[in-house]
Enzyme design. Structure first.
Site, PDB file in Angstrom:
ATOM      1  N   HIS A 144      40.236  64.885 -18.427  1.00 34.31           N
ATOM      2  CA  HIS A 144      41.127  65.881 -17.819  1.00 34.31           C
ATOM      3  C   HIS A 144      41.897  66.716 -18.859  1.00 34.31           C
ATOM      4  CE1 HIS A 144      44.283  67.696 -15.452  1.00 34.31           C
ATOM      5  NE2 HIS A 144      45.189  66.926 -16.031  1.00 34.31           N
ATOM      6  N   HIS A 184      49.151  66.645 -22.765  1.00 31.80           N
ATOM      7  CA  HIS A 184      50.144  66.970 -21.745  1.00 31.80           C
ATOM      8  C   HIS A 184      50.510  65.835 -20.802  1.00 31.80           C
ATOM      9  CE1 HIS A 184      46.754  67.827 -18.921  1.00 31.80           C
ATOM     10  NE2 HIS A 184      47.647  67.549 -17.993  1.00 31.80           N
ATOM     11  N   GLU A 214      54.182  61.134 -19.725  1.00 32.79           N
ATOM     12  CA  GLU A 214      54.398  60.702 -18.350  1.00 32.79           C
ATOM     13  C   GLU A 214      53.547  59.479 -18.000  1.00 32.79           C
ATOM     14  OE1 GLU A 214      56.541  61.630 -16.195  1.00 32.79           O
ATOM     15  OE2 GLU A 214      55.765  60.932 -14.262  1.00 32.79           O
ATOM     16  N   ASP A 215      52.309  59.454 -18.459  1.00 34.02           N
ATOM     17  CA  ASP A 215      51.365  58.461 -17.946  1.00 34.02           C
ATOM     18  C   ASP A 215      51.026  57.337 -18.921  1.00 34.02           C
ATOM     19  OD1 ASP A 215      51.250  59.961 -15.689  1.00 34.02           O
ATOM     20  OD2 ASP A 215      49.315  60.907 -16.113  1.00 34.02           O
ATOM     21  N   ASP A 249      46.381  73.161 -16.209  1.00 33.87           N
ATOM     22  CA  ASP A 249      46.397  71.793 -15.694  1.00 33.87           C
ATOM     23  C   ASP A 249      46.132  71.819 -14.185  1.00 33.87           C
ATOM     24  OD1 ASP A 249      46.962  69.037 -15.410  1.00 33.87           O
ATOM     25  OD2 ASP A 249      49.092  69.449 -15.073  1.00 33.87           O
ATOM     26  N   ASP A 274      35.991  96.953   3.384  1.00 30.56           N
ATOM     27  CA  ASP A 274      35.947  96.930   1.922  1.00 30.56           C
ATOM     28  C   ASP A 274      35.771  95.518   1.381  1.00 30.56           C
ATOM     29  OD1 ASP A 274      38.332  96.191   2.925  1.00 30.56           O
ATOM     30  OD2 ASP A 274      39.483  97.772   1.943  1.00 30.56           O
TER      31      ASP A 274
HETATM   32 MN    MN Z   1      47.407  66.849 -15.953  1.00 31.73          MN
END
Ligand code: MN
Length: 740
Positions: A48, A72, A76-77, A139, A259
Site C-alpha cells: 500500500h 505514511h 499510526e500502525d 493514499d 454532451d
Molecule cells: Mn494509508
C-alpha cells in the site's frame, strides 16, 4: 508488489539527482516496520505505501513527499515513532509523516464536533506543508482503488467520505485527474446500480458511435492544420459520475444528455488557443451561451482553458476545451503541478509557485483557523467555501449527511435510508417541527419521524432534489400503484366469480397463469386490475363452459337482495346499486379496496368534475389501462356507467387522521362583481388551510358572477367549513359544492 528498484527508477526518471540512499532506507524501514501486516486483500501491507508513493511519482513530486508516502502509515500502525523518523530521515520528513498520522483519524461517522475537529486537523496539517495533502489524496486514491476487498457497508461509508471531502478538495486544488478517479471509484462504491447503468449505456453508445470520436478528432485536426495550426485533438467520454450528477441536477434521462463526449484541443501557445477558436467558430456553428474564456478569467483553482460548444460535426453537440499543454498540466494536476520538482531544489511550500491561487485559498482558509473561531464555526465556514454547492446536516446521532443545495428534509430521509424516506411523516429541524419539504441549511440537525402506515405518492417527487430520493419515490409509487391494481384485480374477480356462483381463491387462478403468460399470481391480478386482462377471459380460461355473455348479463335474485345491505350498508348507496343492470352481487363492505394515494401517476384518480373527499360515500369506476376513478356516490356523472356493471368497484376511504393529505373538490361561489371580492374569497379559503387549484368565472349579470373554484381539502368537514364561512361573507350570495 513494487520492488525497491522499481520505486527508485520511477523517481530517477524525472529527477536524476534524487537521493537513492534515502529512498532505499525508507523502503527498508517501512518493510521492517509493517513486518507481517496484511491488507484486507491479503497482500502484504507494504504494497500500500509503495503504491501511494508510485502515484506521487506520476505527479513528479520531490523525494521528501515520496519518502513520506512510503512511511505514511508507520507511526499510526506500527511501533515507529516521530523521533525515530526524525533521527533517520530528518525533521522535514518527520513532520510530513506526523501530519499524515493526524489525518488518519479523520472519520465522517463521528460526533459532529469530532468531525469538525478532524476537518480542522486536516487543514492544519496541510497548512504546515501542502505536500501532506498530496500524499493524503494519493493514499485515499489507492485505498479507493482497492476498495473491493472491504465489506459493502464500509465501502459505502468510505466512498461517501471520499465524495464529500476528498474529491471536492482535489477539485479545489485543481487536481482534476485525481478528482475524476476518486469520484468514479466512489460512485461505484456508493451507488453501484446507478454506476452500472451508466456504464452499460456508455458501452452501447460506444458500439453505435465509436467511430464518431475518431472522425471528429480528424475533422478538427485537419481544419486546424489547413490554417497552419498544429494541435493535438483528443475526444473522450465524460466521467460516469459527472454524467450522473448532470442527470440528477437537471433531472433528465441519459438519452437527453447532449454532451456525453468532450474534446480537448492542445496547442503550444496562448495566442494559438484563440486562433483555434477562430477556425472552429468559422467552420462550424457555435451553440450560443456556451462560450467561456477561462484564460483571461482563470477559475479559483488556476484552471485556464477556452470552452465552446459547436454543432454540425458528429451526431451530437461537441464540447471543446482549448488550452496549451502547460495549462493542461495545471488542469490535470493542479497544485501538484506547481509543486513540481524544480532544478534539483527540494520542494516544500517554498517551491510552490507563488501564483497558485489554489494555494492562496488554502492559506486564507487556514488563517481563519487562528482567528479564534470554534471548530464548528470553522467547519461551517470552510465547508461553505469548499462545498459551496452542498449543505451539511446531521442525524440526531451525529452522522453527517451531505446534500446538494436546496435539498429538503425528505431528501435527507432518503439519504439516511430508503425505508426512512418511504416512511417519513414529519420532521424536526434543530428540535422544531418543520414541513418535510422545508429546505435544509448547513449544520441543521434533522430528526425524521416515520410511520409504517405512510404511503408514498408521486407528489413527493416535487419535494426532493436528489436523484436518490426521486428514484426511490418512483419505485415506491410504482409498487404502490401495482399493489392497488392487484387489489382491484382481486376485487374484480371476486365479483365476477360470485356472479357465476363460484368461490374465489388465489389457488384456483394459479393453474391458468401459463395461459396468460404471467409469471406470478400478482402479475395476473395486476393485469386484471388495470384492465389488460378481463374477468371474462379469466373465467373463460378456468371454466370454458361459461360464456362471456352469461358472465356479464347474468342476474341473481339472491345477489340483488344482498345488495340492499351491500354497498357500504347504506340505503342511499344501495339504491344506486339497484339502478345498475346486472350488478347482481355487489361486493361486501369488508372486501372493499382502500383508497389513499392521490397523484397523477397513481392508479387512483378523482372524479374530473368535482372530485371526492374523505367523508363522501364513494364508488370506483374502472377504466381499462388507466386505473380507477373515484366518484362521490351522488355524482350525476355516474349515470353514464349504469350499463357497465363490470366497471363498478367497491371502495372505501383509508385516511389516517395524522396524515393530512389534501383531496380535490369543486365549489361554485356566486358573489358581487366588484374589486376585492376575488381576493377576499381566496384569502378566506386559504386561511382554512385549503389549496386553490383553479378558478374559473361565469358572468351572470353585471353585478354578480359565479366563480368555479377547484380546491384541495382534508375532508368533508373541512369543505363544509369553507362553504359556511364563504356564505357568511357579505359579498357572497351563494356558495355550493358542485356534484356534492
Ligand atoms: Mn494509508
Amino acid at each position: 508488489m513494487m520492488r525497491q528498484m522499481d520505486l527508485v527508477d520511477r523517481v530517477l526518471r524525472y529527477n536524476p539527482s534524487a537521493n537513492e540512499d534515502l529512498l532505499n532506507r525508507a523502503y527498508v524501514y517501512a518493510m521492517r516496520a509493517h513486518g507481517t501486516q496484511k491488507r484486507e486483500s491479503g497482500d502484504p501491507y507494504l504494497s500500500h505505501p509503495l503504491e501511494v508513493a508510485a502515484i506521487l511519482t506520476d505527479m513528479k513530486l520531490d523525494e521528501a513527499s515520496i519518502v513520506a508516502a512510503v512511511l505514511h502509515d508507520t507511526i499510526e500502525d506500527t511501533a515507529a515513532t516521530r523521533e525515530d523518523i526524525d533521527t533517520i530521515f530528518g525533521p522535514e520528513i518527520g513532520g510530513l509523516v506526523e501530519g499524515l498520522t493526524k489525518l488518519k483519524r479523520l472519520d465522517l461517522v463521528n460526533k459532529r464536533t469530532a468531525q469538525a475537529e478532524n476537518f480542522r486537523k486536516l487543514l492544519l496539517a496541510v497548512a504546515q506543508d501542502v505536500r501532506v495533502l498530496l500524499v493524503k489524496l494519493a493514499d485515499r486514491l489507492h485505498n479507493m482503488r482497492t476498495l473491493n476487498h472491504v465489506s459493502p457497508e464500509k465501502r459505502r461509508r468510505i466512498g461517501e467520505e471520499t465524495l464529500e471531502i476528498y474529491a471536492p478538495l482535489a477539485g479545489r486544488m485543481g487536481m482534476q485527474a485525481i478528482r475524476d478517479e476518486l469520484e468514479d471509484l466512489s460512485f461505484r462504491a456508493v451507488m453501484p446500480e446507478a454506476a452500472a447503468t451508466i456504464a452499460e449505456r456508455l458501452e452501447s453508445l460506444r458500439k453505435n458511435y465509436g467511430g464518431v470520436i475518431k472522425r471528429v478528432e480528424k475533422d478538427i485536426t485537419e481544419a486546424l492544420a489547413a490554417q497552419g495550426i498544429k494541435a493535438q485533438v483528443v475526444g473522450r467520454e465524460k466521467q460516469p459520475y459527472s454524467i450522473w450528477r448532470k442527470m440528477e441536477r437537471k433531472s433528465i434521462a441519459f438519452e437527453q444528455l447532449s454532451d456525453i463526449y468532450g474534446f480537448r484541443v492542445l496547442v503550444e501557445t496562448t495566442p494559438e488557443c484563440y486562433a483555434v477558436l477562430g477556425v472552429v467558430h468559422t467552420r462550424w456553428q457555435i451553440v450560443p451561451g456556451r462560450f467561456k474564456d477561462y484564460i483571461s478569467l482563470p477559475k479559483e483553482n488556476d484552471y485556464r482553458s477556452l470552452h465552446t460548444t459547436i454543432v454540425g460535426i458528429g451526431e451530437q453537440r461537441v464540447e471543446l476545451q482549448v488550452r496549451t499543454r502547460a495549462m493542461h498540466d495545471i488542469a490535470e494536476n493542479g497544485i501538484a503541478a506547481h509543486a513540481l520538482y524544480k532544478d534539483g531544489v527540494p520542494g516544500g511550500p517554498g517551491a510552490l509557485n507563488s501564483e497558485s491561487r489554489a494555494y492562496q485559498w488554502l492559506r486564507r482558509t487556514i488563517e481563519r483557523l487562528n482567528q479564534g473561531t470554534t471548530s464548528e464555526e470553522f467547519l461551517e465556514h470552510t465547508k461553505l467555501e469548499l462545498f459551496h454547492d452542498k449543505v451539511f446536516c446531521f442525524t440526531p446521532k451525529g452522522r453527517l449527511i451531505a446534500l446538494p443545495q436546496g435539498a429538503t428534509s425528505l431528501d435527507f430521509a432518503y439519504a439516511v435510508h430508503t425505508d426512512v424516506g418511504n416512511r417519513a411523516v414529519g420532521v424536526k429541524i434543530n428540535g422544531r417541527i418543520a414541513p418535510l419539504m422545508a429546505p435544509l441549511h448547513n449544520g441543521d440537525e434533522v430528526e425524521i419521524a416515520g410511520s409504517t402506515k405512510q404511503t408514498v405518492t408521486p407528489a413527493w417527487e416535487q419535494m426532493v432534489v436528489t436523484g436518490k430520493a426521486r428514484a426511490a419515490i418512483r419505485r415506491a409509487t410504482r409498487e404502490a400503484r401495482r399493489e392497488q391494481f392487484k387489489g382491484f384485480g382481486r376485487q374484480i374477480l371476486r365479483v365476477a366469480f360470485e356472479k357465476i356462483e363460484k368461490v374465489y381463491s388465489d389457488d384456483a387462478l394459479k393453474s391458468v397463469l401459463p395461459r396468460f403468460a404471467m409469471a406470478s399470481l400478482d402479475d395476473l391480478l395486476a393485469a386484471v386490475g388495470d384492465g389488460e386482462v378481463s374477468a371474462g377471459e379469466v373465467i373463460g380460461a378456468l371454466w370454458p363452459d361459461y360464456k362471456k355473455e352469461r358472465v356479464a348479463g347474468r342476474r341473481s335474485g339472491a345477489g340483488a337482495k344482498r345488495s340492499v345491505d351491500g354497498w357500504f350498508g347504506l340505503s342511499r348507496a344501495a339504491s344506486l346499486v339497484f339502478r345498475v343492470p346486472g350488478a347482481s352481487s355487489p361486493p361486501r363492505a369488508h372486501e372493499s379496496v382502500p383508497i389513499r394515494g392521490v397523484g397523477e401517476d397513481m392508479a387512483v384518480r378523482f372524479a374530473p368534475n368535482g372530485g371526492a373527499v374523505p367523508g363522501d360515500r364513494i364508488v370506483g369506476i374502472i377504466t381499462p389501462g388507466e386505473g380507477i376513478t373515484i366518484y362521490p356516490i351522488q355524482s350525476p356523472d355516474l349515470v353514464q356507467f349504469d350499463d357497465q356493471p363490470e366497471r363498478w368497484l367497491d371502495v372505501r376511504w383509508d385516511v389516517e387522521d395524522d396524515q393530512k393529505n389534501l383531496f380535490p373538490a369543486r365549489i361554485v361561489v356566486t358573489a358581487l362583481n366588484e374589486p376585492g371580492t376575488l381576493g377576499a374569497v381566496a384569502t378566506l379559503i386559504g386561511q382554512t388551510g385549503a389549496n386553490i387549484d383553479n378558478i374559473g368565472f361565469v358572468a351572470l349579470s353585471p353585478d354578480f358572477r359565479d366563480m368555479i373554484i377547484d380546491v384541495s381539502v382534508w375532508d368533508l368537514k373541512h369543505l363544509d367549513t369553507i362553504l359556511r364561512q364563504l356564505r357568511a361573507h357579505p359579498a357572497v350570495s351563494k356558495a355550493e359544492r358542485v356534484n356534492g
